[in-house]
Motif scaffolding. Sequence first.
Motif, PDB file in Angstrom:
ATOM      1  N   SER A   1      20.229  43.974  20.857  1.00 26.44           N
ATOM      2  CA  SER A   1      20.643  45.115  20.050  1.00 26.44           C
ATOM      3  C   SER A   1      22.118  45.028  19.694  1.00 26.44           C
ATOM      4  N   ALA A   2      22.950  44.599  20.638  1.00 19.23           N
ATOM      5  CA  ALA A   2      24.380  44.477  20.371  1.00 19.23           C
ATOM      6  C   ALA A   2      24.660  43.421  19.315  1.00 19.23           C
ATOM      7  N   ALA A   3      23.944  42.290  19.381  1.00 15.29           N
ATOM      8  CA  ALA A   3      24.141  41.236  18.388  1.00 15.29           C
ATOM      9  C   ALA A   3      23.782  41.743  16.992  1.00 15.29           C
ATOM     10  N   ASN A   4      22.691  42.497  16.874  1.00 18.01           N
ATOM     11  CA  ASN A   4      22.315  43.054  15.575  1.00 18.01           C
ATOM     12  C   ASN A   4      23.379  44.019  15.058  1.00 18.01           C
ATOM     13  N   THR A   5      23.912  44.843  15.955  1.00 13.75           N
ATOM     14  CA  THR A   5      24.930  45.814  15.556  1.00 13.75           C
ATOM     15  C   THR A   5      26.172  45.097  15.030  1.00 13.75           C
ATOM     16  N   LEU A   6      26.638  44.047  15.739  1.00 14.46           N
ATOM     17  CA  LEU A   6      27.824  43.302  15.301  1.00 14.46           C
ATOM     18  C   LEU A   6      27.576  42.608  13.967  1.00 14.46           C
ATOM     19  N   ALA A   7      26.362  42.049  13.782  1.00 11.60           N
ATOM     20  CA  ALA A   7      26.054  41.366  12.526  1.00 11.60           C
ATOM     21  C   ALA A   7      26.111  42.337  11.351  1.00 11.60           C
ATOM     22  N   LYS A   8      25.538  43.518  11.522  1.00  7.25           N
ATOM     23  CA  LYS A   8      25.578  44.511  10.456  1.00  7.25           C
ATOM     24  C   LYS A   8      27.005  44.938  10.157  1.00  7.25           C
TER      25      LYS A   8
ATOM     26  N   GLY B   1      31.715  44.834   6.620  1.00  6.31           N
ATOM     27  CA  GLY B   1      33.141  44.574   6.425  1.00  6.31           C
ATOM     28  C   GLY B   1      33.397  43.592   5.307  1.00  6.31           C
ATOM     29  N   GLN B   2      32.470  42.620   5.144  1.00  8.88           N
ATOM     30  CA  GLN B   2      32.661  41.629   4.084  1.00  8.88           C
ATOM     31  C   GLN B   2      32.456  42.245   2.702  1.00  8.88           C
ATOM     32  N   GLN B   3      31.533  43.237   2.602  1.00  8.25           N
ATOM     33  CA  GLN B   3      31.213  43.789   1.293  1.00  8.25           C
ATOM     34  C   GLN B   3      31.986  45.063   0.965  1.00  8.25           C
ATOM     35  N   GLN B   4      32.727  45.588   1.922  1.00 13.51           N
ATOM     36  CA  GLN B   4      33.429  46.855   1.691  1.00 13.51           C
ATOM     37  C   GLN B   4      34.475  46.682   0.594  1.00 13.51           C
ATOM     38  N   GLY B   5      34.436  47.571  -0.391  1.00 13.41           N
ATOM     39  CA  GLY B   5      35.439  47.564  -1.460  1.00 13.41           C
ATOM     40  C   GLY B   5      35.216  46.503  -2.506  1.00 13.41           C
TER      41      GLY B   5
ATOM     42  N   GLY C   1      40.709  36.757  -2.533  1.00 18.62           N
ATOM     43  CA  GLY C   1      39.748  36.902  -1.446  1.00 18.62           C
ATOM     44  C   GLY C   1      40.358  36.503  -0.136  1.00 18.62           C
ATOM     45  N   GLY C   2      41.093  35.403  -0.111  1.00 25.09           N
ATOM     46  CA  GLY C   2      41.762  34.977   1.093  1.00 25.09           C
ATOM     47  C   GLY C   2      40.818  34.395   2.113  1.00 25.09           C
ATOM     48  N   PRO C   3      41.352  33.791   3.154  1.00 26.85           N
ATOM     49  CA  PRO C   3      40.539  33.217   4.211  1.00 26.85           C
ATOM     50  C   PRO C   3      39.936  34.312   5.083  1.00 26.85           C
ATOM     51  N   GLU C   4      39.134  33.882   6.039  1.00 24.36           N
ATOM     52  CA  GLU C   4      38.483  34.809   6.952  1.00 24.36           C
ATOM     53  C   GLU C   4      39.526  35.529   7.811  1.00 24.36           C
ATOM     54  N   THR C   5      39.376  36.842   7.949  1.00 24.61           N
ATOM     55  CA  THR C   5      40.324  37.631   8.728  1.00 24.61           C
ATOM     56  C   THR C   5      40.097  37.402  10.220  1.00 24.61           C
ATOM     57  N   PRO C   6      41.099  37.679  11.074  1.00 25.45           N
ATOM     58  CA  PRO C   6      40.914  37.529  12.537  1.00 25.45           C
ATOM     59  C   PRO C   6      39.788  38.415  13.065  1.00 25.45           C
ATOM     60  N   GLN C   7      39.646  39.623  12.495  1.00 22.99           N
ATOM     61  CA  GLN C   7      38.566  40.502  12.958  1.00 22.99           C
ATOM     62  C   GLN C   7      37.202  39.905  12.634  1.00 22.99           C
ATOM     63  N   GLN C   8      37.065  39.348  11.409  1.00 22.59           N
ATOM     64  CA  GLN C   8      35.785  38.730  11.058  1.00 22.59           C
ATOM     65  C   GLN C   8      35.492  37.526  11.935  1.00 22.59           C
ATOM     66  N   LYS C   9      36.533  36.744  12.226  1.00 21.65           N
ATOM     67  CA  LYS C   9      36.332  35.575  13.091  1.00 21.65           C
ATOM     68  C   LYS C   9      35.932  36.003  14.498  1.00 21.65           C
ATOM     69  N   ALA C  10      36.560  37.079  14.985  1.00 22.14           N
ATOM     70  CA  ALA C  10      36.232  37.552  16.334  1.00 22.14           C
ATOM     71  C   ALA C  10      34.783  38.015  16.406  1.00 22.14           C
ATOM     72  N   MET C  11      34.327  38.759  15.381  1.00 18.11           N
ATOM     73  CA  MET C  11      32.934  39.217  15.398  1.00 18.11           C
ATOM     74  C   MET C  11      31.972  38.046  15.262  1.00 18.11           C
TER      75      MET C  11
ATOM     76  N   GLY D   1      38.106  43.371  22.172  1.00 14.82           N
ATOM     77  CA  GLY D   1      39.179  44.330  22.421  1.00 14.82           C
ATOM     78  C   GLY D   1      40.520  43.830  21.932  1.00 14.82           C
ATOM     79  N   ASP D   2      40.774  42.525  22.038  1.00 13.62           N
ATOM     80  CA  ASP D   2      42.064  41.978  21.583  1.00 13.62           C
ATOM     81  C   ASP D   2      42.262  42.196  20.087  1.00 13.62           C
ATOM     82  N   GLN D   3      41.147  42.237  19.327  1.00 14.91           N
ATOM     83  CA  GLN D   3      41.242  42.449  17.878  1.00 14.91           C
ATOM     84  C   GLN D   3      41.003  43.905  17.494  1.00 14.91           C
TER      85      GLN D   3
END
Length: 787
Positions: free
Chosen positions: A709-716, A721-725, A600-610, A664-666
């Motif tokens: 609305s943006a916060a809801n979109t990022l949360a979804k 991303g956490q459940q994909q695959g 599983g590994g630790p939290e990815t940089p993209q997940q941390k950024a979101m 954008g950095d991620q």
Amino acid sequence: MMTRYSDPNEFRTGSRADETNRFVAASRAALLWERAWPALWPASAIAGVFIVLALFDLFAPLPWVLHALILGGTITAIGLSLYFGFRNFHVPTWFDGARRLEQTSAIAHRPISEHSDTIAAGRGDPLAEELWKLHMTQQLARIGKLRLGWPSPNLAQRDPRGLRHIIGLLLLAALVVAGADIGRRLWAAFNDTGVGAIATVDAWIDPPAYTGQAPVYLTPGLRLAVPAGSTLNLRVHGAGHAPALALDSATDAKAGFTGGNGEYAATYTIGSDAGVRVRSNGRAIGDWNITSIPDKPPTIAFLDKPGQTEHAVLKLRFHAADDYGVVTVHAVITPIKGHGKPLNVDIALPDQARVINQTSYTDLTANPYAGLDVNIALVAGDALGQTSATAPQRMRLPARVFTNPLARALIEQRQSLAVANTPGDLNRVVRWLDALTFKPELFFKGGSGPYTGIRAARWSIALAERPSDVEHAQDLLWQIATGLERGGMLSAAAELRALQAMIAQALAQGAPQEVIDQLLQRYQDAMHRYMEALAANPEQGNAPPPSPDTKVLSQQDLEALLKAIQQLAQSGSREQAQQLMALLQNLLENLRLSNGSGSGGPETPQQKAMRDAIGKLGDLMGQQRGLLDKTFKGRQGNPVDPKDLQKQQGDIQNQLNGILKGLGDQKIPAPDDLGRAGRSMGQSGQELGSNDLNGSSVDQKNALDALRSAANTLAKKMMEGQQQGSGEDPMGRRTGGQPDLGDSVKVPGASEMERARDILKELRRRAAERGRPQQELDYIDRLLKQF
């Protein structure tokens, strides 16, 4: 000599026959009035006095009994007066009318009334008959102009004091005083009520409180269905005496009105179908047909067979439903062998939910039945006390695995005590405890504490006089066994489960938010201790390796979930908070510490950024909300500095740009709503610079909606991303298989939670204004109970 053979009813002879007949009819009418009017006295005077009193509304302040007596006396007096006045009365005949006409017209020899006379002597003699005919023709020819004359009833003889004139004047004055209220006052006089002309009724039905249904106001002729046990409330206004209540019901209900001074009330509990009719003063003022809906007993069923978690916690998945809400659910656990008493285990529920799909976790490892084969049945109850139960399911109750041989032996004897029923069963346990304490100098070198405790339990069983003595020995054996095992983790897990039950109960019963916050803080502290105990007591080497798709959750993730529960409770979404609390407990029950070998590994940089972006957006929404409140106060005339507000808007926009840069950095695509929020903030800043507070308020609201609305979109996106695959979600549930508890739980977004908080604050503010109508305050209180 003339002889009359009959009374004629018409004038037959002469050219003025029609005219004379009309005058005779009019004369008969005048004569009828002259005879009838004196006969109506004094009945007309009595009726006139009563009508005058009625038009002056003098009956209104009288008690209905006195009013009824006056009305009855008046009718009796009028009847007697009419009887004595008309007992010698005769209707005028044609002859009477003709005689009066002759008198008023001053005609001699009665030519009208005697026109039908015939010759008495000389009948058959042509000369005599011709002379008689010539005589009659001459008599009729002498009739001149006919005059009727005014009727002269001569009432003065019967009313020498002129009371009729006084009554007439009073009647005229009463008509002027009554004005447009003439009809009501006359109706009240003859309707034996002294409070109002027409009584009115207010009727409503209060369903039982446990149904959660609002009161129903009844309109005339309404047909409706209500829950059985509802209360019918009737309030009658303007009735002179108690109205009549008729109940066409299958039940033998004796209900009636109570009260006085025109106000009457009645209350009736609806137990079956009923026709309700209310009558007042001889007329129906209410008529309803009410159908009673019986309360059905609840239903309950297992969704899965009873199971257990990795930490030996009993897991029960069930479905329960009731037409008005399931109040209680408890598990009845009965050992299959032996004679143990049934064990009742209460299960915490949402606040009277109508449909429940739930998984409960109960730690029974400390119960003497742990490790025994038992039958488990679930029993559901509703607010009326009706219950239903499932078919029993057989299983071996989860038990704590003891690695210490002496601890295992003590637990086995504890189980034997739990199902013991005869003195021989108790003596068998005593002999076993004697064997376990044989030669303490060899087997209890580590200390005398366990030996002393076992001997105390042994004598408590041997000398037991009451069941409580045996129960005390069972508790003592459990404490000794757990003391012999490696400690820490068991007590921490038990504390977590106890706190979870307390939080669920507080949420269901509407406890103050301060109490819930304290319980959540205690839960967080217990969770830390539990994690430390897990780390200090790692799993044995034969534990199965984690799945390659297993997700790793950090302590920070667990605390974030706990914070979301607190926010839901604060916003009023307590049912969702309770479901989310059950999810967190589910996660902890199935938690296994990672040794670093999982994929599983630790939290990815993209997940941390979101995750960071979502947290910052929450803070940003709070700042924007505060700025909007200041702008609104400025619109209401409060002193504000638009330049200072413009600077605050600029700071918020700069923070938003920082969030966009972090995404954008991620290489994470920013939601379109963030760009829309930035444009609205820029427009708001320009309007604040030109002192346009109204325009700025609109743009600030648009910016706030866009941020939500943006916060809801990022949360979804982060959850996807956490459940994909993954074949399992972070709580160990398979995403493509049978859903477990919580699959249908929707965690509200920031905008929904903010709106819920606003609604809850407004309801509490209005509830504090006790000057509002009582009906509105009761409605607000019912709404607050839902939160």
